[in-house]
Each structure stands twice: as structure tokens, then as C-alpha cells.
Design a protein around this motif. Structure first.
Motif, PDB file in Angstrom:
ATOM      1  N   GLY A 264      -1.413   2.673  -4.230  1.00  5.18           N
ATOM      2  CA  GLY A 264      -0.742   2.080  -3.081  1.00  5.18           C
ATOM      3  C   GLY A 264      -1.588   1.071  -2.334  1.00  5.18           C
ATOM      4  O   GLY A 264      -1.068   0.306  -1.508  1.00  5.18           O
ATOM      5  N   ASP A 265      -2.887   1.026  -2.639  1.00  8.14           N
ATOM      6  CA  ASP A 265      -3.787   0.087  -1.963  1.00  8.14           C
ATOM      7  C   ASP A 265      -3.790  -1.293  -2.612  1.00  8.14           C
ATOM      8  O   ASP A 265      -4.423  -2.223  -2.080  1.00  8.14           O
ATOM      9  CB  ASP A 265      -5.219   0.636  -1.973  1.00  8.14           C
ATOM     10  N   VAL A 266      -3.129  -1.395  -3.758  1.00  8.14           N
ATOM     11  CA  VAL A 266      -3.166  -2.642  -4.524  1.00  8.14           C
ATOM     12  C   VAL A 266      -1.754  -3.225  -4.600  1.00  8.14           C
ATOM     13  O   VAL A 266      -0.806  -2.502  -4.950  1.00  8.14           O
ATOM     14  CB  VAL A 266      -3.702  -2.375  -5.946  1.00  8.14           C
TER      15      VAL A 266
ATOM     16  N   THR B  92      -6.119  -7.877  -6.181  1.00  8.36           N
ATOM     17  CA  THR B  92      -4.837  -8.472  -6.578  1.00  8.36           C
ATOM     18  C   THR B  92      -4.486  -7.964  -7.971  1.00  8.36           C
ATOM     19  O   THR B  92      -5.278  -7.269  -8.625  1.00  8.36           O
ATOM     20  CB  THR B  92      -4.923 -10.008  -6.582  1.00  8.36           C
TER      21      THR B  92
ATOM     22  N   MET C 196      -6.247  10.644  -8.825  1.00  9.48           N
ATOM     23  CA  MET C 196      -5.362   9.875  -7.964  1.00  9.48           C
ATOM     24  C   MET C 196      -4.010   9.600  -8.605  1.00  9.48           C
ATOM     25  O   MET C 196      -3.080   9.230  -7.914  1.00  9.48           O
ATOM     26  CB  MET C 196      -6.027   8.536  -7.608  1.00  9.48           C
TER      27      MET C 196
ATOM     28  N   LEU D 235     -10.006   4.243  -4.500  1.00  8.75           N
ATOM     29  CA  LEU D 235      -8.847   3.344  -4.501  1.00  8.75           C
ATOM     30  C   LEU D 235      -7.614   4.079  -5.035  1.00  8.75           C
ATOM     31  O   LEU D 235      -7.706   4.836  -6.008  1.00  8.75           O
ATOM     32  CB  LEU D 235      -9.145   2.127  -5.372  1.00  8.75           C
ATOM     33  N   SER D 236      -6.489   3.889  -4.403  1.00  5.80           N
ATOM     34  CA  SER D 236      -5.226   4.487  -4.875  1.00  5.80           C
ATOM     35  C   SER D 236      -4.242   3.371  -5.229  1.00  5.80           C
ATOM     36  O   SER D 236      -4.379   2.237  -4.727  1.00  5.80           O
ATOM     37  CB  SER D 236      -4.634   5.409  -3.806  1.00  5.80           C
TER      38      SER D 236
ATOM     39  N   GLY E 240      -4.222  -5.719  -2.065  1.00  3.13           N
ATOM     40  CA  GLY E 240      -4.776  -5.557  -0.728  1.00  3.13           C
ATOM     41  C   GLY E 240      -6.243  -5.250  -0.788  1.00  3.13           C
ATOM     42  O   GLY E 240      -6.780  -4.876  -1.852  1.00  3.13           O
ATOM     43  N   ASN E 241      -6.943  -5.419   0.331  1.00  2.00           N
ATOM     44  CA  ASN E 241      -8.372  -5.114   0.425  1.00  2.00           C
ATOM     45  C   ASN E 241      -9.195  -5.907  -0.587  1.00  2.00           C
ATOM     46  O   ASN E 241     -10.175  -5.390  -1.145  1.00  2.00           O
ATOM     47  CB  ASN E 241      -8.613  -3.612   0.224  1.00  2.00           C
TER      48      ASN E 241
ATOM     49  N   SER F 110     -10.381   8.592 -10.399  1.00  2.00           N
ATOM     50  CA  SER F 110      -9.192   7.776 -10.693  1.00  2.00           C
ATOM     51  C   SER F 110      -8.105   8.606 -11.335  1.00  2.00           C
ATOM     52  O   SER F 110      -6.920   8.411 -11.069  1.00  2.00           O
ATOM     53  CB  SER F 110      -9.572   6.601 -11.605  1.00  2.00           C
TER      54      SER F 110
END
Length: 477
Positions: free
Chosen positions: A106-108, A114, A22, A103-104, A110-111, A19
Motif C-alpha cells: 500500500g506504500d507504493v 514508483t 507483508m 515497505l508494504s 509513494g515515499n 517482505s
């Protein structure tokens, strides 16, 4: 249970390191402060923790774990908890760490992830923004406003887990983060106008201040341009303020201070600026100020531009003015000054000579009883402190004649020169001679000839009278 704890530690350490990798910034999960005993063992899901964001001009922490560089106050950060399926990420389980692995930011969202509404904090004078009372979970930290700071590129969003694993295998519930930051910079300019055909009497000078405003992620909150007029000049007016050659409206887009020294962009003006810079395009703010020229010499001026709280001075520039002091004298006696002469001041020719004088700069009124004619005029800007000029005499004093060649010079006027005797600084003094007209000596026009003519004339008048009297007497007889 021991095996599960060891496995959890390894997962936590791996995911925690990932983390941090990232975030794309210089950030550490610091160990607990001296005197604090970090919790060793399983994560306490009921505990609370904190995130302390440190904002400093430098990009890293020093060797003792404290931030390096001057602190930056007024920067806003937002912390939001990352939710999985609407609930906190279960970091007390291996499944929780596995869910956030890779997880980055930019992925939140999503997937299945929230974000909650989050909380904000602003860095204080020490550059610190504290977030306290945070439950065990996974958090996204975002820089959301620059405040009164010139920040070109904000810190990249980054994740923080509460707790974070430390190198000793302990869990740290109070995390310190040092987000990387790129401060902005700009270089304002200032130029003086060309006034080569101007004389000092009633002359004004134009100064143009240019501000290249870099593109920015956040809106600019303030821009001021200050110009305190230097010696030898007085303020006349702010001629214009524009953004990318589009003129702004005074009192609507900008305002001028009561002492006329400062222009400040107002809300509508800042909106026009931010509409350009928010699109990742730089903008050019230009202000033009006019001053009245009150003296000769090298007259310097400097402006200060303050963009989002960062003041930067422009280079010092100058407008240079000089004088030519002429005295009309008799060529036979230079102590005799002559009124009534008229001169033209002209630029020297392209060779710096007076063989073919150039443009007219000024025409003098007739010289007064002291025979003096003064010319004060523009010389140049900045390092250009000298100028060559010529004088053409167009009218000679009464009783005197113009010379065959009534062009004098060149005179090199130096605006940076110092005073010499009675001659002021930045002045060239010169005497211009004239020859007095004298007629030829005509024959028999001297004093002896005049007396002779007078005697002969009187005798002729007397003889004529006698003859007239005799004729009158005979006519009566």
C-alpha cells in the motif's frame, strides 16, 4: 569482503522474511528445483530471474513444495518493478535492502517509490502464470482479473525480490509464489408457483429461479441460467429476468438460446450486475419461466446456474397435479351408466370435510353416455402431494332425482400415487349413484281398467249412432 558478504546475507534474509510476512498470503520463496545449483555468495546484479505464480483452489503448498488443490486457470496477474528514484532497487547493496525494509504494497507508489508499467500473464490449465527475463530488483505482484472463475476475494498484492534468500543462505533467482485465494460461493434457489384454483386443461406453472450474486473485487464475466423442462411439461416462455427487481430487456441485456433452455446475460446486463457487486454489495438475479402442464402426477424441475464458469444446480422442486374420475350410475343397477349429470368440484372445508365445501375448482359438462366426468387439477408443490376435494351434484340425469344431500366426499387425491388396474396414477375413481323417479299407482289406471273404459266407450258411441239414425228416419216420414 567476507564480513560484508555475511552482513548482506543477514540483511537479505531479514528483509526477505519481512517482505513475505507483508504479503498476507501463503507464499514461499522456494529453493531451487532439484538439480539446480543456487548461487552462493554476492548477488549477481547482471543476472535475470523469474517469478512463477501458482493459482490453486487450496491456500497452501504441499509438503513437497508443489501446490495443493485443483489448479485455477484464466486468472490474470500483473508484475511491476518497484523503482527507487526512477531506478531499480539496488539489492546488491545493504542500502537497497534497508530501503525496502518495512515497505508494504500500500506504500507504493509513494515515499520515493514508483512502479513501471509491468507485464501481465494469465494462469494456464495447470494454474501457472510465468514471468521470465526479470532483472535483479524488487517487484510487486497483483491479481488483476479473475477470468472465468468465481473468486470472491483476490490474492492480496505482495512483493517478490529477485533474487530471494533461501534457508540455506543461497540466492534463488527463480521464485515460486502461492498466493492465498478465497473462492466465492453462491446458492441458487427455485420455487414453484401456487396454482390452487387451476385445472390441468390448458394450465401453466410458473417457476422462479433466484441467484444471490456475492460482492466481488472483479467484474463478473458470465452468468447463465439453464432450465431443461422435465417430463409431463413443455416450455412456454421466459416471463422475465431482473436484477434487484429491475427488469432486464430481452435481446439487449440478455438472450435466450435457440432451444429456449438457457438465458445468458449480455454485456449491458453484466454491466448492471457489476455496478452493484463492484460496490461491495450483493445482487439478486431473478428469472421466471412458464411451462405448460401436459400430465398429472409429481412433475419435477431443476435449473442450473453458472456464474463465472462455476455451475451450481438448484434444488429439485415439483408441481403436483391429480385427477378425480367419477362415473354416474343407477342405484338399482350399477352397471347402468347415466348421461346428463353435472358436477361441481370444490375444495374441502377447513376441517378437511365436505360439510361446507370451499371454493369452486371446476364445473363439469354433462356426463356422456358412459356416465363419466373427469377432473384434473392442482394438488400442491414439493412435499405437498395430497389434496382433499368435494363433489356437488347440481343436475341429475333425465328421469332421475338429486339425493337429499348431493355433496360427496371428501376424496383425498394423491399426486404421488401409482396406477391401480384401469385407474391411472394420481387418480381417485368413484361411482356416484342416482335414484330413478317413479310415480304412484293411481286406481283404475292399470290394464284392466283401461280395457273396461274402452268397451264402455265403444258401446256408448254405438248407442248414440242408433238413436241418431232412428230420429232421422222419422223426420223424413
Amino acid at each position: 569482503m567476507k564480513t560484508r558478504t555475511t552482513s548482506l546475507k543477514r540483511l537479505a534474509a531479514g528483509a526477505g522474511a519481512l517482505s513475505l510476512a507483508m504479503v498476507g498470503l501463503i507464499s514461499t520463496a522456494a529453493t531451487a528445483a532439484p538439480g539446480d545449483d543456487p548461487v552462493v555468495g554476492n548477488i549477481d546484479s547482471g543476472a535475470t530471474g523469474s517469478i512463477m505464480v501458482h493459482k490453486h483452489e487450496e491456500h497452501s503448498a504441499s509438503e513437497d513444495g508443489n501446490p495443493a488443490g485443483d489448479p485455477i486457470g484464466g486468472v490474470e496477474f500483473t508484475v511491476q518493478e518497484v523503482l527507487l528514484g526512477g531506478s531499480s532497487v539496488p539489492l546488491a547493496t545493504a542500502e537497497g535492502w534497508d530501503a525496502i525494509d518495512g515497505l508494504s504494497p500500500g506504500d507504493v507508489p509513494g515515499n520515493g517509490f514508483t512502479l513501471d508499467t509491468g507485464t501481465t500473464a494469465v494462469t494456464d490449465g495447470d494454474g501457472e502464470a510465468p514471468f521470465t527475463g526479470l532483472n535483479v530488483g524488487f517487484y510487486l505482484v497483483t491479481e488483476t482479473a479473475s477470468g472465468p472463475n468465481l473468486i470472491a476475494t483476490p490474492a492480496a498484492p505482495f512483493f517478490v525480490a529477485i533474487p530471494m534468500p533461501t534457508d540455506t543462505g543461497a540466492w534463488d533467482y527463480d521464485v515460486d509464489a502461492y498466493p492465498k485465494n478465497i473462492l466465492g460461493d453462491f446458492t441458487p434457489t427455485k420455487t414453484a408457483g401456487d396454482h390452487s384454483q387451476e385445472i390441468r386443461e390448458g394450465a401453466t406453472a410458473l417457476w422462479t429461479i433466484g441467484v444471490p450474486v456475492p460482492a466481488a473485487e472483479f467484474d463478473y464475466e458470465s452468468l447463465t441460467i439453464s432450465d431443461v423442462i422435465g417430463a409431463g411439461m413443455t416450455f412456454d416462455s421466459w416471463v422475465s429476468v431482473s436484477i434487484d427487481n429491475v427488469a432486464l430487456d430481452p435481446d439487449t441485456d440478455y438472450e435466450v438460446s435457440a432451444d429456449n433452455s438457457t438465458v445468458t446475460l449480455l454485456g449491458p446486463g453484466l454491466d448492471q450486475l457489476n455496478a452493484i457487486t463492484d460496490a461491495q454489495t450483493s445482487a439478486n438475479v431473478t428469472a421466471v419461466i412458464r411451462t405448460t402442464i401436459d400430465d398429472i402426477g409429481v412433475l419435477e424441475n431443476t435449473a442450473t446456474v453458472t456464474l463465472n464458469g462455476k455451475p451450481v444446480d438448484t434444488p429439485s422442486v415439483s408441481t403436483n397435479w391429480g385427477a378425480l374420475h367419477l362415473t354416474k350410475v343407477d342405484d338399482g343397477n350399477n352397471d347402468v351408466t347415466l348421461p346428463g349429470a353435472v358436477f361441481e368440484l370444490r375444495a374441502a372445508d377447513s376441517d378437511g370435510l365436505c360439510n361446507n365445501p370451499g371454493d369452486l375448482i371446476e364445473k363439469s359438462a354433462p356426463t356422456a353416455d358412459d356416465g363419466v366426468a373427469n377432473f384434473e387439477f392442482f394438488v400442491g408443490n414439493n412435499e405437498d402431494t395430497t389434496r382433499k376435494v368435494c363433489v356437488v351434484e347440481t343436475v341429475a340425469p333425465a328421469g332421475y332425482v338429486l339425493p337429499a344431500n348431493a355433496v360427496f366426499g371428501p376424496f383425498t387425491i394423491d399426486a404421488a400415487s401409482t396406477a391401480e388396474g384401469d385407474v391411472p396414477a394420481a387418480t381417485w375413481a368413484a361411482d356416484i349413484e342416482n335414484h330413478k323417479a317413479e310415480g304412484p299407482n293411481l286406481p283404475l289406471t292399470g290394464s284392466t281398467g283401461t280395457l273396461l273404459f274402452t268397451i264402455v266407450g265403444i258401446a256408448l258411441i254405438a248407442t248414440g249412432g242408433t238413436i241418431a239414425a232412428v230420429r232421422h228416419s222419422r223426420s223424413k216420414a
